[in-house]
Structures are given as structure tokens and as C-alpha cells.
Write a protein that holds these residues in place. Structure first.
Motif, PDB file in Angstrom:
ATOM      1  N   LYS A 271     -35.479-103.931  -6.349  1.00 12.28           N
ATOM      2  CA  LYS A 271     -35.652-103.577  -4.924  1.00 12.28           C
ATOM      3  C   LYS A 271     -37.107-103.511  -4.479  1.00 12.28           C
ATOM      4  N   SER A 784     -29.360 -97.748  -3.384  1.00 13.47           N
ATOM      5  CA  SER A 784     -29.122 -98.978  -4.143  1.00 13.47           C
ATOM      6  C   SER A 784     -27.710 -99.523  -4.014  1.00 13.47           C
ATOM      7  N   ALA A 785     -26.851 -98.814  -3.332  1.00 18.23           N
ATOM      8  CA  ALA A 785     -25.427 -99.190  -3.190  1.00 18.23           C
ATOM      9  C   ALA A 785     -24.733 -99.246  -4.544  1.00 18.23           C
ATOM     10  N   LYS A 786     -25.171 -98.420  -5.445  1.00 19.97           N
ATOM     11  CA  LYS A 786     -24.685 -98.504  -6.812  1.00 19.97           C
ATOM     12  C   LYS A 786     -23.908 -97.242  -7.187  1.00 19.97           C
ATOM     13  N   ASP A 787     -24.570 -96.104  -7.091  1.00 17.10           N
ATOM     14  CA  ASP A 787     -23.958 -94.876  -7.603  1.00 17.10           C
ATOM     15  C   ASP A 787     -23.228 -94.087  -6.502  1.00 17.10           C
ATOM     16  N   PHE A 840     -26.239 -90.441 -12.666  1.00 14.76           N
ATOM     17  CA  PHE A 840     -26.214 -89.037 -12.242  1.00 14.76           C
ATOM     18  C   PHE A 840     -26.332 -88.179 -13.489  1.00 14.76           C
TER      19      PHE A 840
HETATM   20  O1  LIG Z   1     -27.076 -96.095  -5.927  1.00 19.36           O
HETATM   21  P1  LIG Z   1     -27.859 -94.847  -5.665  1.00 19.36           P
HETATM   22  O2  LIG Z   1     -26.997 -93.654  -5.445  1.00 19.36           O
HETATM   23  O3  LIG Z   1     -28.918 -95.025  -4.640  1.00 19.36           O
HETATM   24  O4  LIG Z   1     -28.603 -94.590  -7.053  1.00 19.36           O
HETATM   25  C1  LIG Z   1     -29.458 -93.495  -7.325  1.00 19.36           C
HETATM   26  C2  LIG Z   1     -28.698 -92.305  -7.885  1.00 19.36           C
HETATM   27  O5  LIG Z   1     -27.898 -91.752  -6.870  1.00 19.36           O
HETATM   28  C3  LIG Z   1     -29.626 -91.230  -8.361  1.00 19.36           C
HETATM   29  O6  LIG Z   1     -28.860 -90.198  -8.930  1.00 19.36           O
HETATM   30  C4  LIG Z   1     -30.554 -91.754  -9.445  1.00 19.36           C
HETATM   31  O7  LIG Z   1     -31.433 -90.725  -9.802  1.00 19.36           O
HETATM   32  C5  LIG Z   1     -31.297 -92.981  -8.995  1.00 19.36           C
HETATM   33  O8  LIG Z   1     -32.334 -92.644  -8.160  1.00 19.36           O
HETATM   34  C6  LIG Z   1     -30.421 -94.027  -8.346  1.00 19.36           C
HETATM   35  O9  LIG Z   1     -31.196 -94.923  -7.615  1.00 19.36           O
HETATM   36  P2  LIG Z   1     -31.703 -96.276  -8.234  1.00 19.36           P
HETATM   37  O10 LIG Z   1     -32.191 -97.025  -7.051  1.00 19.36           O
HETATM   38  O11 LIG Z   1     -32.779 -95.878  -9.139  1.00 19.36           O
HETATM   39  O12 LIG Z   1     -30.544 -96.921  -8.880  1.00 19.36           O
END
Ligand SMILES: O=P(O)(O)O[C@H]1[C@H](O)[C@@H](O)[C@H](O)[C@H](O)[C@@H]1OP(=O)(O)O
Length: 864
Positions: A271, A784-787, A840
Motif C-alpha cells: 500500500k 487494508s480490507a483484510k482483517d 489481531f
Molecule cells: O485490514 P485491516 O483491518 O486494516 O488490518 C489491520 C488490522 O486491523 C490491525 O489489527 C493490524 O494491527 C494491522 O494494522 C492491519 O493493517 P495492515 O494494513 O498492516 O494489514
């Protein structure tokens, strides 16, 4: 080990090994897994399947995975897991067995000792009949819940006609199949699909090319501004140096992006990469297809994408919402070297410039067509050409009616060598908000030289009016020529409501030779000359307005434009992806099509960012990026070649995205859409921070950004709803009202927004429900659209199953855990960070709203 029992089916590939890995320390695994037979591997009764079962110790290498390994390939390394046993069977044995279930013994590697049992059964992907489903029941009593299969080929989501169009856009699908019990103990079947989109890269490339063109054209216009007094000339030189550098930077980014041919995914870990800044983060279609016993099949789509934000530029000074506001305020208050034009007036200057650039060549072309008709001596064609010429010329003349052009001309006059007014050129109609707080030194010093009266304001009126006059001469001439041709039977309709200036015409028509071309040629020349003069003056004056915008605070001003372009590009890529998918899945729904061209589409963004630390800046970027999508309109066109990707035209203030559909589909569309009517979108954003950072914001920080975004966007949503109710046909509305209590939902949303409750996730649920009921496009975004996004979309999916498809209430949490553990979203995490763990930790999760917490074993330290 004998107690390890897999209660349901696994299917595997022809002569392939199928690896099953069980959860560490689990005696009675909660979930099941399976493999489908992709079409490229035909399966026969003789096909032999081998199942290998492992005890998984180190979940970071894999929690539970079903993979297909061709025999000739080495099995995966034995990291973090140990071999338990294997079993094999022939497909024919399974098919012929009673109720198509085989109970097999798991044996040690030498094939000797029996170490457990494994149960294999057949599941037909696609249609599961009620009776059939009951045969493959998982252990409901024992609280087993879901069957998860990986499907390699996603189900076709639309009619065959559209497939090439969707396949050209959607790539690398991941598909999972689940079965959950309904409240009446039947089974519903859920197909979850997640696909990347080639638009992630295609749209940014298209957009950057357009922006380069737009900026090159502006730079050229600045160069052609003519002679300026030394102050303005130096300013222009400085601006041009920076603008040229900026264009070079855009060109470099485009070159880099062009190397990424065929790419369709930018991972969360990229990103912050400069060359990928215009590309949206982790953009996917997340689709749920529900097939339940008593209800119609249903599709639920959400586009998941990282919040559009300028990660490379960073968030130290905040994001666009704050930066733009601050920039504007400073510009308004400190302009001593330039003239202040409001953003609206600057935008208007750009619009008029763009209209001029489009209309001038168009008018010239129509004028030539008129001459062509004249040389052919064809009255009908002459009338038609005249009609077109008149229409375009009237538009052209209209474009200059604005007071802004008048005041800009005066301002430019003062900037020419020696052309300084006694008083600064203050706008009569408030188009220019101020020249400066303090009178410019420059103006004060030269105060006495020319006088206001030196500037002939009426000159512009004369130049401008000359275009209209010369058009009138042409109209009068055409009338006379046609009248004479038809033996004086009245005049052509084209001139009826136009005021004629007859004197030059009268003198010409006394010419004895009836050569139409010769009669019209000098008049057309005059029109072109007059138009050229108007264009020249207007262009220069409006470019001078643009110079004022650029002159303040270089290079920050250009960096701000870059930031806005980056954020917009990410937002646009997502929007175009969402629009195309929505269109192709609703093409045969007349209500949707009517809504599309009468009201436009609501596009709802769910934001999960926290209003704390860096994410404040991200949210500020995102809010502007999404609001900027209002400048986008869509147009549906018929595909005429194999290139089915969308095309963008326009400029920063207004883009049109042309979306192609197959000829047969195009034919069936409503007339308004076929005629090229622009289709609008209405973006709305609702944000609710959910993580530990939001807890800090609520306790020690400030949540006002989130509150104002939600409040502002609620007003937009309400406006859309009002227009929807007014414009959609009464029959549609009465049926719609019977089905949906939109008014109640809106009221509820409003109350929740006003309530200022902490982490009020009800806001997101209500906004999403309203969007779905309004046939809109749904987005879910976090950094990040991931967690967090994965938690939210899985929760949304299960809530829909519970509320709309009678998911057994005892299975809500289990379904949720199953999706998070086994579904598409854990694959999303894997493809982003090469590790199957949501990023997390325990502490973070304690701060999460209850239903946003993933199951044990699926989260932990991950290098993101
Ligand atoms: O997909 P996200 O929720 O933005 O990913 C976060 C996650 O929520 C957080 O707990 C973790 O510490 C990271 O910051 C994740 O962001 P990344 O952009 O590093 O994947």
C-alpha cells in the motif's frame, strides 16, 4: 487417534492425493473440508482418491487446508504437522455405496495399522435437493455445523451473454461452499465467492493518461497566455516549471503501471509503494449466493477494498478533507500576489475552457458540412447542416454568458504590460471573491498609470455578439437561397425565431450568380474569424484564472492535486468495478434499469477506520475521494470488438465511464440508456471505528470527524430516497413500500447517528440494509480490507442468512466462525500477507464489538 472422526465428505481429483489437515489437539473437528473436481480433470469410476490426514501443530503454516497435489509433485513439507494416516478408495465404490457414504479406515504409512476412521460422502455442487441434503447431514446434535468445500470454478453468475464481459473484469476467483441448517431443520446452501478485478490496474492507467492530457493542454494554454507584466510573467514561469515536473511524474507512474500488464491485485503490503499509489488496495468482489429450500435464490455482493488514501504521501498532516480546507482558507486570506477565485469559480473556468475546446472544432466541422451541402446545391442537406451549425453555435455563445469570463478579461487586462487599473478588478457580480486582503504592492506602486476608463468593457460584448450576428447572417442567407430556389414560397423554418441582421445578406443576394457555395463561403469565414477571436480572448482570460489557482503555494498546491488524484483513482477503480458487476447482474431487471436512468444508483461505503492517529488522515482522504465520485457518470454502449474494458473520458471535474455490453443485451435496454443518457451515482459513506484505536479516540480523543461524516452522508442518503420516491413510477413505489419499510429504517439510522453511542455498529447494519433495499452498490473498507473488513463482511453475510433466509438461530455463531475460519476471507488474508491469520491480538479483540471477533486459532501475530 481412533476418535478422530471426519463426519462428512471429501472429494478429490483424478489420481491425485488429497491432503487433509486437522486442527491441533482437536479430537472432534468442528468443520469439514472438501475438494471439487475442476472441469479440466475429468473423473471416472476408476479414479482413485487418496486421503492423507495430518495432525497440525503449528497453525501458522496452515490451519486447515484442503489442497490438491498431483501425484508427481512432492507433498508439502512436514512443517508443524505430523502424519496420522491415509485411506484410499475408488470413486465408483463411493458412488455405489449405500447412501453414497463410505467409512474408511485410516492406516499408517506402511498400510498396516488402523489408526482411525474417516467418512467420505458425495456432495453435488450446484443443486442440492431437499431430500439429498438430508442424506449428508452433519452432526447437528453434536453441534457440527458446516460443510466447507473449495470450488475451483465459480458458478456462472449471469447469463451466458455476459460471461465474457464479467470474465474480462473478474479474475482469480476463490469459491467456498457451505451448508447451514435452517430454522425448520432443512439445509441451505451457500456459495461464497471472492474475485479480484483487472480494473484495479486498468482504471488507474486510463485515468492517469487522461490527467496527463488535461495537464499538458493546460500547460500549453499557460504558455499561450501572451505577454504579461514582469510580476505575472515570473509567476507563470515558476508555475510552468512545477507543472512540467508534475506531468513528468505522472508519466513515470504511468510507465511503471503499464509494465504491470494483466495484474489484478495490489496487496495490503504494497500500500505504501509509490508507483502503485493510484491502484486500490486489495480490491475484491465478495459475493454470497444463497440457495435455500423455500425461498428464491439470492445474491449478495459487497466490494471490499482498502480505504482510498494516499499512503505513500503519509498522514502526518492529516488527509484531504483537512488539507483542502486549510489550503483554501490560507489561500483566501493570504493572497497578495495573485487574485483569489473561489474553488467554484476555478472549476467553472475549467468547465468553460473544456466546452470551448470541444465546441470550436465541432462548429468548424459543421460549417464545412454546410459549405459542402451548398456546393451540392441540396436544400434538404443545407437545412440540416444549418440546424446543426445553429445548435452548436448557440451552445458556444451561451458558454460565454458567464460573468466570470468578463471579470477574468478585466483581470488579465491589468496583468498585461502597462495594463494596471487604478482599482483592482473587483467583480461586479461576486464571481471573484477578493483580490487580496491588503492591496497588492504591485497595484499600489503603479497606482497612477492607466485609469479604469482605459479598459473598454464593451469591447468583449462586441466580439462576443459578433458570433451570433454572423450566424444570423448565415441563417438569413440560407433562407433566401432556399426561398429563391423554391420560387419564393416562404422562408425556411430555421430562421423563424432568430433575429436577422439582413444588411450584408441583402447586398450579397443581388449577386446574379446562384452559386450557393460562393454566397455562403464569405459568411462562414466571418463566423470562423469571429469565433476565433472569442476563443482566443476567453481562453486566455480563463487560463489566467487557472494561473491564480496554481500560483499560490507552489508546490504544495500541486501535491494536493496529486493526492486528490491518487485517492480518486483508487475510489474510481472500486466504483467502476462495483457498477459493472451490479449492471451485469441486474441487466434483466426492468425496475433496476428504470431506476438507473431516472434516479441513478446509491453507492454505500461502510468505513471501519478509527478516528485516531494515522487513520484520521485515511478517513479524511477517503471522505473526499468518495465525495469526488459524484463527478462520475456512466454511459452504456454496445461492444463492437473484443475489447470489453471500460473507457474513461472527461477531465478532473467531470468524468464519463463508458461501459460496454453485448449487442443483444444492448438492444434490450430502455431507450434512454441506449440513447446514451448519462447514468449517475450517489456515493454515501458511513464510518464506525471498531478497534482499540477507536476506544482511545472515544476516551481521550475526538470522534467529531466520524460524527460529521455520518451526519452529512445521512442527509445525502435521505435526499436520494426522496428523489427515488418521487421519480420512480407509482406502481413500482407502492409495491416497493409494501416490501420495505425504508422510512422506518432511515429514521432508525438517523436516531443511531444522533445517539452518539460508542462503536455503534448498528449504523453500519442499517446503512447497508438501506442500500441493499434501494438496489445500491455496497462497499466495505478498512485500512487494508483484510482483517476488519473480513470480520464485517462475514458478519453481514451471516446476519443476512439469519434475517432473510431463516438460518437456524443456534447456528449463527457457528456459521460466522466457520466462514471466518474456512471461507474466502481467510484466503484473502493469505494472499495479502502469505499467512493465514487475521492480524489481531487478544488485546485488540477485547476492544472489538462482540460479533467482530474471529474464532480462536485464526488470529495472531502476523507480519503485515
Ligand atoms: O485490514 P485491516 O483491518 O486494516 O488490518 C489491520 C488490522 O486491523 C490491525 O489489527 C493490524 O494491527 C494491522 O494494522 C492491519 O493493517 P495492515 O494494513 O498492516 O494489514
Amino acid at each position: 487417534m481412533c476418535h478422530h472422526r471426519l463426519p462428512t465428505a471429501v472429494a478429490a481429483l483424478l489420481n491425485q492425493s488429497c491432503l487433509l489437515m486437522l486442527l491441533q489437539g482437536t479430537r472432534d473437528p468442528l468443520f469439514l473440508t472438501g475438494v471439487t473436481f475442476p472441469s479440466e480433470y475429468p473423473i471416472y469410476e476408476e479414479t482413485k482418491i487418496k486421503l492423507t490426514v495430518y495432525d497440525v501443530k503449528d497453525k501458522s503454516h496452515d490451519t486447515v487446508r484442503t489442497s490438491v497435489v498431483p501425484e508427481h509433485k512432492d507433498p508439502p513439507p512436514e512443517v508443524g504437522r505430523s502424519f496420522l494416516g491415509y485411506a484410499s478408495f475408488k470413486v465408483g465404490e463411493l458412488l455405489k455405496s449405500k447412501e453414497q457414504v463410505l467409512a474408511l479406515s485410516l492406516r499408517t504409512s506402511d498400510g498396516g495399522k488402523v489408526v482411525g476412521t474417516i467418512e467420505v460422502s458425495v456432495v453435488k455442487m450446484g443443486e442440492i435437493e431437499d431430500g439429498e441434503a438430508d442424506n449428508i447431514t452433519t452432526d447437528v446434535q453434536g453441534q457440527k455445523c458446516a460443510l466447507v468445500c473449495e470450488c475451483s470454478a465459480p458458478e456462472s453468475v449471469s447469463r451466458k451473454d455476459n460471461l465474457p464481459f464479467l470474465n474480462a473484469v473478474l479474475k482469480n476467483p476463490v469459491c467456498k461452499l457451505y451448508r447451514f441448517p435452517t430454522s425448520d431443520n432443512k439445509w441451505m446452501q451457500i456459495r461464497e465467492q471472492m474475485s479480484e478485478s483487472i480494473l484495479s490496474f486498468h482504471i488507474p492507467k486510463e485515468l492517469i493518461s487522461l490527467q496527463i492530457k488535461e495537464d499538458l493542454c493546460r500547460n500549453q494554454e499557460l504558455k499561450e497566455l501572451g505577454e504579461l507584466s514582469p510580476h505575472w510573467d515570473n509567476l507563470r514561469k515558476n508555475v510552468l516549471t512545477h507543472c512540467d515536473q508534475m506531468v513528468n511524474m505522472y508519466q513515470d507512474i504511468l510507465t511503471e503501471l503499464s509494465k504491470e500488464t494483466g495484474s489484478s491485485f495490489k496487496s495490503s503490503s504494497s500500500k505504501g509503494e509509490k508507483t502503485l499509489e493510484f491502484v486500490p488496495i486489495n480490491l475484491h468482489l465478495q459475493r454470497m449466493h444463497v440457495h435455500s429450500p423455500h425461498l428464491k435464490d439470492a445474491l449478495y455482493d459487497v466490494i471490499t477494498v482498502g480505504a482510498p488514501a494516499a499512503h505513500f504521501q503519509g498522514f502526518k498532516n492529516g488527509g484531504l478533507r483537512k488539507l483542502l480546507h486549510r489550503f483554501e482558507a490560507e489561500r483566501r486570506n493570504t493572497g497578495y500576489q495573485f487574485i483569489y477565485y473561489s474553488p467554484e469559480n476555478t472549476a467553472k473556468a475549467k468547465e468553460v475552457l473544456s466546452n470551448i475546446n470541444q465546441l470550436q472544432p465541432l462548429i468548424a466541422a459543421h460549417a464545412d458540412l454546410l459549405l459542402n451541402s451548398a456546393s451540392q446545391h441540396s436544400p434538404d442537406s443545407l437545412k440540416n447542416s444549418l440546424k446543426m451549425l445553429s445548435e452548436k453555435t448557440e451552445l458556444f455563445v451561451h458558454a460565454f454568458k458567464d460573468q466570470l469570463v468578463r471579470s477574468a478579461l478585466l483581470a488579465l487586462y491589468t496583468a498585461r504590460p502597462g495594463g494596471v487599473l487604478k482599482k483592482p478588478p473587483s467583480p461586479q457580480s461576486g464571481t471573484e471573491e477578493s483580490i487580496s486582503q491588503d492591496p497588492p504592492l504591485l497595484v499600489r506602486r503603479q497606482d497612477s498609470i492607466p485609469h479604469h476608463s482605459d479598459y473598454d468593457e464593451e469591447e468583449w460584448d462586441r466580439v462576443w455578439a459578433s458570433v451570433g450576428k454572423s450566424l444570423n447572417c448565415i441563417i438569413a442567407m440560407v433562407d433566401k437561397l432556399i426561398e429563391r430556389e423554391s420560387g419564393g414560397e416562404g422562408s425556411s423554418t430555421s430562421s423563424k425565431d432568430v433575429e436577422k441582421d439582413s444588411s450584408p445578406v441583402d447586398s450579397i443576394i443581388t449577386h446574379p450568380k446562384e452559386d450557393w457555395y460562393e454566397q455562403l463561403y464569405p459568411l462562414i469565414l466571418t463566423l470562423k474569424d469571429c469565433m476565433g477571436e472569442v476563443v482566443n480572448r476567453a481562453k486566455q482570460s480563463l487560463t489566467f484564472v487557472l494561473l491564480q489557482e496554481l500560483a499560490y503555494s507552489l508546490p504544495q498546491c500541486l501535491m494536493l492535486t496529486l493526492r486528490r488524484d491518487i485517492v480518486f483513482s483508487q475510489a474510481l477503480a472500486g466504483l467502476v468495478c462495483g457498477f459493472i458487476i451490479k449492471l451485469h447482474t441486474s441487466l434483466y431487471d426492468p425496475g433496476f434499469l428504470e431506476q438507473l436512468h431516472t434516479v441513478g444508483l446509491i453507492v454505500q461505503y461502510e468505513g471501519l477506520l478509527s478516528t485516531y492517529s494515522e487513520e484520521i488522515g485515511m478517513l479524511e482522504d477517503m471522505a473526499v475521494g468518495i465525495s469526488d465520485l459524484k463527478k462520475v457518470a456512466f454511459k452504456i454502449i454496445e461492444a463492437t470488438s473484443n475489447d470489453v474494458l471500460p473507457v474513461i473520458t472527461g477531465r478532473r471535474e467531470h468524468y464519463v465511464v463508458e461501459v460496454k455490453v453485448p449487442a443483444r443485451v444492448f438492444e434490450s435496454l430502455p431507450l434512454q440508456i441506449k440513447e446514451g443518457q448519462l447514468l449517475h451515482v450517489h456515493p454515501v459513506l458511513f464510518n464506525v471505528g471498531i478497534n482499540e484505536q477507536q476506544t482511545l479516540a472515544e476516551r481521550f480523543g475526538d470522534v467529531s470527524l466520524q460524527e460529521s461524516i455520518n451526519q452529512e452522508n445521512f442527509e445525502l442518503l435521505k435526499e436520494y430516497y426522496t428523489v427515488f420516491m418521487e421519480k420512480m413510477p407509482p406502481d413500482y413505489i407502492s409495491h416497493f413500500q409494501e416490501q420495505n419499510d425504508l422510512k422506518g429504517l432511515l429514521e432508525n439510522l438517523h436516531q443511531n447517528i444522533q445517539a452518539k453511542k460508542r462503536k455503534n455498529v448498528e449504523i453500519m447494519w442499517l446503512a447497508a440494509t438501506i442500500c441493499r433495499k434501494l438496489n445500491g452498490i455496497r462497499f466495505t473498507c478498512c485500512k487494508s480490507a483484510k482483517d476488519r473488513t473480513s470480520m464485517s463482511v462475514t458478519l453481514e453475510q451471516c446476519s443476512i442468512l439469519r434475517d432473510e433466509h431463516q438460518l437456524h438461530k443456534d447456528f449463527f455463531i457457528r456459521a460466522l466462525d466457520c466462514m471466518r475460519r474456512e471461507g474466502c476471507r481467510i484466503e484473502n488474508v493469505l494472499k495479502n500477507i502469505k499467512c493465514r491469520k487475521y492480524a489481531f491480538n487478544m488485546l485488540q479483540l477485547m476492544a472489538f464489538p462482540k460479533y467482530y471477533r474471529p474464532p480462536e486459532g485464526t488470529y495472531g501475530k502476523a507480519d503485515t
